[in-house]
Write an enzyme that holds these catalytic residues in place. Structure first.
Site, mmCIF file in Angstrom:
data_model
loop_
_atom_site.group_PDB
_atom_site.id
_atom_site.type_symbol
_atom_site.label_atom_id
_atom_site.label_comp_id
_atom_site.label_asym_id
_atom_site.label_seq_id
_atom_site.Cartn_x
_atom_site.Cartn_y
_atom_site.Cartn_z
ATOM 1 N N GLU A 178 9.748 90.421 -49.462
ATOM 2 C CA GLU A 178 8.846 89.915 -50.513
ATOM 3 C C GLU A 178 9.241 88.497 -50.874
ATOM 4 O OE1 GLU A 178 9.238 92.038 -54.241
ATOM 5 O OE2 GLU A 178 11.416 92.006 -54.144
ATOM 6 N N LEU A 202 9.939 94.920 -55.194
ATOM 7 C CA LEU A 202 9.371 95.351 -56.468
ATOM 8 C C LEU A 202 7.947 95.845 -56.218
ATOM 9 C CD1 LEU A 202 9.908 95.378 -59.593
ATOM 10 C CD2 LEU A 202 8.432 93.371 -59.651
HETATM 11 N N1 PMP Z 1 8.421 90.806 -56.477
HETATM 12 C C1 PMP Z 1 9.254 90.157 -57.306
HETATM 13 C C2 PMP Z 1 10.673 89.972 -56.893
HETATM 14 C C3 PMP Z 1 8.807 89.659 -58.536
HETATM 15 O O1 PMP Z 1 9.651 89.017 -59.373
HETATM 16 C C4 PMP Z 1 7.445 89.814 -58.872
HETATM 17 C C5 PMP Z 1 6.917 89.242 -60.163
HETATM 18 N N2 PMP Z 1 7.157 90.087 -61.219
HETATM 19 C C6 PMP Z 1 6.611 90.504 -57.993
HETATM 20 C C7 PMP Z 1 7.130 90.988 -56.800
HETATM 21 C C8 PMP Z 1 5.155 90.749 -58.313
HETATM 22 O O2 PMP Z 1 5.033 91.749 -59.298
HETATM 23 P P1 PMP Z 1 3.814 91.760 -60.328
HETATM 24 O O3 PMP Z 1 2.570 91.724 -59.527
HETATM 25 O O4 PMP Z 1 3.983 93.038 -61.057
HETATM 26 O O5 PMP Z 1 3.969 90.550 -61.191
#
Ligand code: PMP
Length: 289
Positions: A178, A202
């Site tokens: 990611e 995440l």
């Molecule tokens: N991966 C990481 C490591 C993040 O910090 C984020 C941002 N919160 C995301 C993915 C994307 O998650 P979200 O769509 O819930 O913001």
């Protein structure tokens, strides 16, 4: 005057202080969430609250408020701060205790803080796309917890910034995981592909909205690990996050991705995403599509 939410009370920001022995301050012993606000309304609030509670539980922190109480308090904070477009940042730590790696026993109360940040949608980047670099994923093996410990992510983002790029796409060996603060998607033969939500990434709330939009609109999707080679050969690349929404990536490590402009499936998803925002938060004034 700006207000913050601290342990159940809304107080002036200048009066909110962190104790030197707060475990969040000393160890990063806590978890957080960022919630996007459009038209004064919280987008995907329930999903964020669920992930917040889950992250906290996974490290043994019991949030001293119910989700209903939290959502009421966040709404009150938005009104107090008169926030139309921006973000809420919220974190909970294990609380204040004499410094010791072992969790404190007794009635140590978790510290819960939330505050608002003004911020418009990044329309220019959403239109033109952004550049990224590649970097080895050096983080721990519980990236599914939205932990305050973000050093690995910070080092990756800093590297991207120093290279004049918006994001660092992380990989473990040949497998793309990611971004430093986003999930990564590729499009291959018209299929949207993104890493499965396991311990290595995440589980992004935006990622899940995009997957649902794909399913509802007959766009083929695969949640699976993909390789650096597949990334390199992708027709389209984009990232997703609460603050960046569906963001086209047009260049990786100096090489143009696809045609070097945001691709048709990325654009389609951006439009569908805007409609989803409007469903939950009302009509957008600044629209992309
Ligand atoms: N991966 C990481 C490591 C993040 O910090 C984020 C941002 N919160 C995301 C993915 C994307 O998650 P979200 O769509 O819930 O913001």
């Amino acid at each position: 005057m700006e207000f913050v939410f601290l342990n159940g009370e809304i107080i002036e920001r200048s009066k909110a202080k962190v104790d030197v022995e707060d475990r969040g301050y000393q160890f990063g012993d806590g978890v957080y969430e960022v919630i996007r606000i459009y038209n004064g309304k919280m987008f995907t609030l329930d999903e964020h609250l669920r992930r917040f509670v889950k992250s906290a539980e996974s490290i043994g922190i019991s949030i001293p408020f119910t989700s209903v109480q939290l959502s009421e308090m966040l709404k009150e904070l938005l009104i107090k701060n008169n926030l139309e477009t921006g973000n809420i940042y919220m974190q909970v730590t294990r609380g204040i205790a004499p410094r010791n790696h072992v969790f404190p026993t007794g009635n140590v109360v978790p510290t819960l803080v939330a505050y608002t940040i003004k911020g418009v949608r990044p329309l220019e980047s959403l239109k033109s796309g952004v550049k990224a670099i590649l970097t080895e994923d050096i983080r721990w093996l519980r990236c599914d917890i939205k932990s305050l410990n973000l050093l690995g992510n910070l080092l990756a983002k800093q590297k991207a910034s120093e290279a004049g790029c918006f994001e660092a796409i992380q990989h473990r060996g040949n497998d793309v995981t990611e971004g430093s603060s986003s999930n990564i998607f590729i499009v291959k033969n018209g299929t949207v592909i993104t890493h499965e939500s396991n311990n290595l990434i995440l589980k992004g709330i935006t990622k899940d909205v995009i997957l649902d939009l794909c399913l509802a609109n007959n766009i083929p999707v695969e949640e699976r690990t993909f390789s650096l080679t597949e990334l390199n050969d992708a027709e389209e690349v984009f990232l997703s996050s609460t603050t960046s929404e569906v963001m086209p990536i047009i260049e990786v490590n100096g090489k143009k991705m696809g045609r070097g402009v945001p691709g048709p499936i990325t654009r389609k998803l951006q439009g569908l995403f805007e409609r989803e925002i409007e469903k939950q938060c009302g009509l957008l004034v600044d629209k992309l599509i």
